[in-house]
Motif scaffolding. Structure first.
Motif, mmCIF file in Angstrom:
data_model
loop_
_atom_site.group_PDB
_atom_site.id
_atom_site.type_symbol
_atom_site.label_atom_id
_atom_site.label_comp_id
_atom_site.label_asym_id
_atom_site.label_seq_id
_atom_site.Cartn_x
_atom_site.Cartn_y
_atom_site.Cartn_z
ATOM 1 N N LEU A 150 -130.772 14.591 40.827
ATOM 2 C CA LEU A 150 -131.154 13.340 39.982
ATOM 3 C C LEU A 150 -130.226 12.574 39.141
ATOM 4 N N THR A 151 -128.987 13.446 39.053
ATOM 5 C CA THR A 151 -127.794 13.064 38.354
ATOM 6 C C THR A 151 -127.182 11.951 39.454
ATOM 7 N N ILE A 152 -127.191 12.070 40.577
ATOM 8 C CA ILE A 152 -126.572 11.101 41.547
ATOM 9 C C ILE A 152 -127.530 9.889 41.581
ATOM 10 N N PHE A 153 -128.756 10.103 41.806
ATOM 11 C CA PHE A 153 -129.630 8.984 41.684
ATOM 12 C C PHE A 153 -129.568 8.190 40.503
ATOM 13 N N TRP A 154 -129.399 8.593 39.124
ATOM 14 C CA TRP A 154 -129.223 7.937 38.069
ATOM 15 C C TRP A 154 -127.998 7.142 37.988
ATOM 16 N N ARG A 155 -126.893 7.753 38.539
ATOM 17 C CA ARG A 155 -125.542 7.184 38.827
ATOM 18 C C ARG A 155 -125.655 6.011 39.676
ATOM 19 N N THR A 156 -126.213 6.184 40.762
ATOM 20 C CA THR A 156 -126.672 4.934 41.761
ATOM 21 C C THR A 156 -127.403 3.981 41.179
ATOM 22 N N LEU A 157 -128.382 4.148 40.604
ATOM 23 C CA LEU A 157 -129.196 3.130 39.714
ATOM 24 C C LEU A 157 -128.156 2.528 38.613
ATOM 25 N N ARG A 158 -127.616 3.333 38.019
ATOM 26 C CA ARG A 158 -126.773 2.632 36.861
ATOM 27 C C ARG A 158 -125.852 1.865 37.362
ATOM 28 N N LEU A 212 -131.638 -9.509 43.235
ATOM 29 C CA LEU A 212 -132.370 -8.525 44.333
ATOM 30 C C LEU A 212 -131.456 -8.135 45.528
ATOM 31 N N ILE A 213 -130.755 -9.437 45.840
ATOM 32 C CA ILE A 213 -129.768 -8.762 47.172
ATOM 33 C C ILE A 213 -128.561 -7.969 46.583
ATOM 34 N N VAL A 214 -127.986 -8.242 45.368
ATOM 35 C CA VAL A 214 -126.902 -7.507 44.914
ATOM 36 C C VAL A 214 -127.403 -6.138 44.744
ATOM 37 N N PHE A 215 -128.390 -5.946 43.839
ATOM 38 C CA PHE A 215 -128.971 -4.549 43.563
ATOM 39 C C PHE A 215 -129.255 -3.916 44.867
ATOM 40 N N GLY A 216 -129.928 -4.361 45.704
ATOM 41 C CA GLY A 216 -130.117 -3.578 47.047
ATOM 42 C C GLY A 216 -128.956 -3.136 47.897
ATOM 43 N N ILE A 248 -138.500 -0.899 42.084
ATOM 44 C CA ILE A 248 -137.659 -1.506 40.931
ATOM 45 C C ILE A 248 -137.428 -3.027 41.418
ATOM 46 N N MET A 249 -137.372 -3.117 42.738
ATOM 47 C CA MET A 249 -137.090 -4.729 43.050
ATOM 48 C C MET A 249 -138.536 -5.429 42.949
ATOM 49 N N THR A 309 -141.037 -4.667 41.209
ATOM 50 C CA THR A 309 -141.217 -4.950 39.593
ATOM 51 C C THR A 309 -140.618 -5.929 38.935
ATOM 52 N N TYR A 310 -139.265 -6.233 39.270
ATOM 53 C CA TYR A 310 -138.396 -6.946 38.780
ATOM 54 C C TYR A 310 -138.870 -8.445 39.366
ATOM 55 N N ASN A 311 -139.278 -8.467 40.795
ATOM 56 C CA ASN A 311 -139.768 -9.716 40.944
ATOM 57 C C ASN A 311 -141.105 -10.096 40.245
ATOM 58 N N ARG A 312 -142.024 -9.387 40.240
ATOM 59 C CA ARG A 312 -143.271 -9.546 39.460
ATOM 60 C C ARG A 312 -142.909 -9.887 38.175
ATOM 61 N N VAL A 313 -141.995 -9.448 37.469
ATOM 62 C CA VAL A 313 -141.760 -9.970 35.824
ATOM 63 C C VAL A 313 -140.962 -11.238 35.774
ATOM 64 N N ILE A 314 -140.108 -11.227 36.719
ATOM 65 C CA ILE A 314 -139.665 -12.832 36.708
ATOM 66 C C ILE A 314 -140.712 -13.988 37.225
ATOM 67 N N GLU A 315 -141.462 -13.625 38.265
ATOM 68 C CA GLU A 315 -142.633 -14.593 38.591
ATOM 69 C C GLU A 315 -143.583 -15.036 37.528
ATOM 70 N N THR A 316 -144.138 -13.834 36.641
ATOM 71 C CA THR A 316 -144.739 -13.939 35.602
ATOM 72 C C THR A 316 -144.271 -14.845 34.593
ATOM 73 N N ARG A 317 -143.146 -14.615 34.028
ATOM 74 C CA ARG A 317 -142.260 -15.503 33.194
ATOM 75 C C ARG A 317 -142.165 -17.036 33.540
ATOM 76 N N ALA A 318 -141.975 -16.990 34.996
ATOM 77 C CA ALA A 318 -141.855 -18.380 35.278
ATOM 78 C C ALA A 318 -142.998 -19.119 35.216
ATOM 79 N N ARG A 319 -144.001 -18.430 35.472
ATOM 80 C CA ARG A 319 -145.436 -19.266 35.344
ATOM 81 C C ARG A 319 -145.822 -19.664 34.072
ATOM 82 N N LYS A 320 -145.384 -18.754 33.167
ATOM 83 C CA LYS A 320 -145.798 -18.902 31.733
ATOM 84 C C LYS A 320 -145.015 -20.083 31.266
#
Length: 283
Positions: free
Chosen positions: A63-71, A211-215, A266-267, A269-280
């Protein structure tokens, strides 16, 4: 008429077969492998188990390695966005031949192998490297940079920055410069023009680049392996160790699947949030 209906399927078939053969089938085999039991004396068994997934999700080491990777992936994405968006804006306002020169500078690192760039950064950030020599020259003393999270982030930003600049620059190509001039003529400040006209236009480019950079950052192997050392592991280096050093292929497959699922969640969810804000904002 039937021939016309078959034409799209025939055109898509080669690419679909290639995708199935190179992506879907290996992914399915990896999922199946991750459920096989493993014994250090006899190797992979035919018995199926959820033990690898439970062991990874309940062990603080993993879990520590996963958290480091995500961070580190999130930090790399944030820095690339803060640096890449202004670079793309400047690039979009340049004229030839300076635009071609600037674009070559941005894309130049992509022409060099990631391993070569990682070795270059290891030489720059080492105890006797150019960075520490410069710090000693100004009286700041030597600083431990190599085999730290800072070294990984610096190298990842250098490698991933073009993947942020190009999508944002492409999005800015659709923006008519006269629209900004019209806003200035009507009394809008440069900050208001950037916020109300430029930023909505580049939001799609920022989304694609992020999305590209994070992945790519979350799945990076060469840079964490060379600049993080054996003790500072990330997800990709952990999978490599399980496959090549421990020979525990089922556990390595389980870690790889968990990392893939985390990235997808994560990707998406991020895509959905950005699209929702863009539509609003458009509504």
């Amino acid at each position: 008429m039937s021939g016309r209906r078959l034409t799209p399927a025939l055109l898509v078939a080669p690419g679909s077969l290639l995708f199935i053969g190179l992506v879907i089938i290996p992914l399915v085999l990896t999922v199946i492998l991750s459920f096989h039991a493993y014994d250090h004396t006899t190797g992979i068994k035919d018995d199926l188990t959820f033990g690898h997934y439970l062991g990874v999700l309940t062990d603080d080491y993993y879990l520590t390695i996963f958290w480091r990777t995500l961070r580190l992936a999130l930090l790399t994405t944030l820095i690339c966005a803060l640096v890449g968006a202004p670079e793309a804006y400047i690039l979009s306002r340049m004229r030839d031949p300076w635009r071609s020169v600037f674009l070559l500078v941005i894309l130049g690192p992509l022409l060099v192998s990631v391993v070569v760039r990682a070795f270059g950064w290891s030489m720059l950030l080492g105890s006797t490297g150019l960075v520490n020599q410069a710090l000693q020259a100004v009286g700041l003393g030597p600083v431990k940079l190599l085999y730290t999270e800072s070294a990984i982030v610096i190298a990842l930003v250098h490698v991933m920055l073009p993947f942020m600049v190009i999508p944002v620059w492409t999005a800015l190509q659709k923006l008519d410069p006269t629209v900004e001039a019209a806003a200035w003529t009507l009394g809008a400040s440069r900050f208001t023009t950037l916020r109300r006209i430029v930023l909505p236009q580049v939001s799609i480019g920022l989304l694609s680049g992020s999305l590209i950079v994070f992945g790519l950052s979350a799945s990076a192997f060469a840079i964490p392996g060379l600049l993080g050392g054996r003790r500072l592991k990330m997800a990709a280096t952990l999978v490599y160790d399980e496959y090549m050093h421990e020979l525990n292929w089922p556990l390595g497959a389980a870690i790889a699947i968990l990392v893939l699922l985390a990235n997808l969640i994560i990707m998406l969810t991020y895509n959905r949030v950005i699209e929702t804000r863009a539509r609003k904002s458009l509504g």
